[in-house]
Write a protein that holds these residues in place. Sequence first.
Motif, PDB file in Angstrom:
ATOM      1  N   GLY A  48      -6.878   1.005  27.964  1.00 56.48           N
ATOM      2  CA  GLY A  48      -6.394   0.992  26.589  1.00 56.48           C
ATOM      3  C   GLY A  48      -7.485   1.033  25.545  1.00 56.48           C
ATOM      4  N   TYR A  49      -8.747   1.138  25.973  1.00 60.35           N
ATOM      5  CA  TYR A  49      -9.879   1.158  25.066  1.00 60.35           C
ATOM      6  C   TYR A  49     -10.701   2.421  25.285  1.00 60.35           C
ATOM      7  CZ  TYR A  49      -8.935  -3.677  23.896  1.00 60.35           C
ATOM      8  OH  TYR A  49      -8.338  -4.818  23.445  1.00 60.35           O
ATOM      9  N   PRO A  75     -10.337  -0.098  20.492  1.00 58.48           N
ATOM     10  CA  PRO A  75      -9.037   0.373  20.982  1.00 58.48           C
ATOM     11  C   PRO A  75      -8.929   1.896  20.851  1.00 58.48           C
ATOM     12  CG  PRO A  75      -8.769  -1.412  19.392  1.00 58.48           C
ATOM     13  CD  PRO A  75     -10.213  -1.018  19.378  1.00 58.48           C
ATOM     14  N   MET A  76      -8.151   2.502  21.719  1.00 56.24           N
ATOM     15  CA  MET A  76      -7.945   3.940  21.695  1.00 56.24           C
ATOM     16  C   MET A  76      -6.905   4.255  20.614  1.00 56.24           C
ATOM     17  SD  MET A  76      -7.020   6.542  24.822  1.00 56.24           S
ATOM     18  CE  MET A  76      -8.202   5.823  25.922  1.00 56.24           C
ATOM     19  N   ASP A  77      -7.369   4.372  19.373  1.00 54.39           N
ATOM     20  CA  ASP A  77      -6.509   4.643  18.225  1.00 54.39           C
ATOM     21  C   ASP A  77      -6.892   5.975  17.591  1.00 54.39           C
ATOM     22  OD1 ASP A  77      -5.205   2.165  18.416  1.00 54.39           O
ATOM     23  OD2 ASP A  77      -6.726   1.172  17.197  1.00 54.39           O
ATOM     24  N   PRO A  78      -5.947   6.638  16.895  1.00 53.49           N
ATOM     25  CA  PRO A  78      -6.303   7.865  16.177  1.00 53.49           C
ATOM     26  C   PRO A  78      -7.450   7.603  15.198  1.00 53.49           C
ATOM     27  CG  PRO A  78      -3.924   7.561  16.202  1.00 53.49           C
ATOM     28  CD  PRO A  78      -4.535   6.291  16.758  1.00 53.49           C
ATOM     29  N   SER A  80     -10.528   7.053  16.038  1.00 52.18           N
ATOM     30  CA  SER A  80     -11.613   6.300  16.669  1.00 52.18           C
ATOM     31  C   SER A  80     -12.756   7.238  17.035  1.00 52.18           C
ATOM     32  CB  SER A  80     -11.119   5.603  17.932  1.00 52.18           C
ATOM     33  OG  SER A  80     -10.125   4.669  17.622  1.00 52.18           O
TER      34      SER A  80
END
Length: 175
Positions: A48-49, A75-78, A80
């Motif tokens: 998740g990261y 975290p794997m977010d838009p 990043s």
Amino acid sequence: RNLYSRIEVSDNEANTTLQTIMTNPETGEYVLTLPSGKNYAMTVSSEGYLFHSENFNIPPAAGYQEERKDIKMLPMDPGSKVVLNNVFFDTGSSTLRPESHGELDRPADIFKLYPGLVIEVSGHTDNQGSRLYNIQLSQQRAEAVRDYLIQVGVQPVQVIAKGYGPDRPRDTNST
């Protein structure tokens, strides 16, 4: 917060994995013992990261030394960003050096798990030479990384290459 993470250490020159360990699940701590005289890549991953990448050299004949590395996982977010510290080109060249392959194989694996993932590969240069030349060189370098990712199975629509030349330095030219 401490994460249970996987740490992989590779010899950049030989493009071989030397050690793979897991952090302590309660404290997040880890210990690595490495021989001197090599250039290493260290990659840390947690579910998740985004993965974390570092490059470090241990000088030849260095005596025992202890170094503490606290690693912040994102975290794997838009939006990043991940800095790939083990992608190498010779000065003035856009030919990807073979010791870069191990570093690029890691995000390639992530793309295969998440086919909807799209990234921009950002190419950069120092400020030596003309700005126009450096923008062209950085674009060619970004495209070389994109081409390698496609070669190892990433779908072309998942990778955009963009060269920024000397316009977005991560550090000064003194490093």
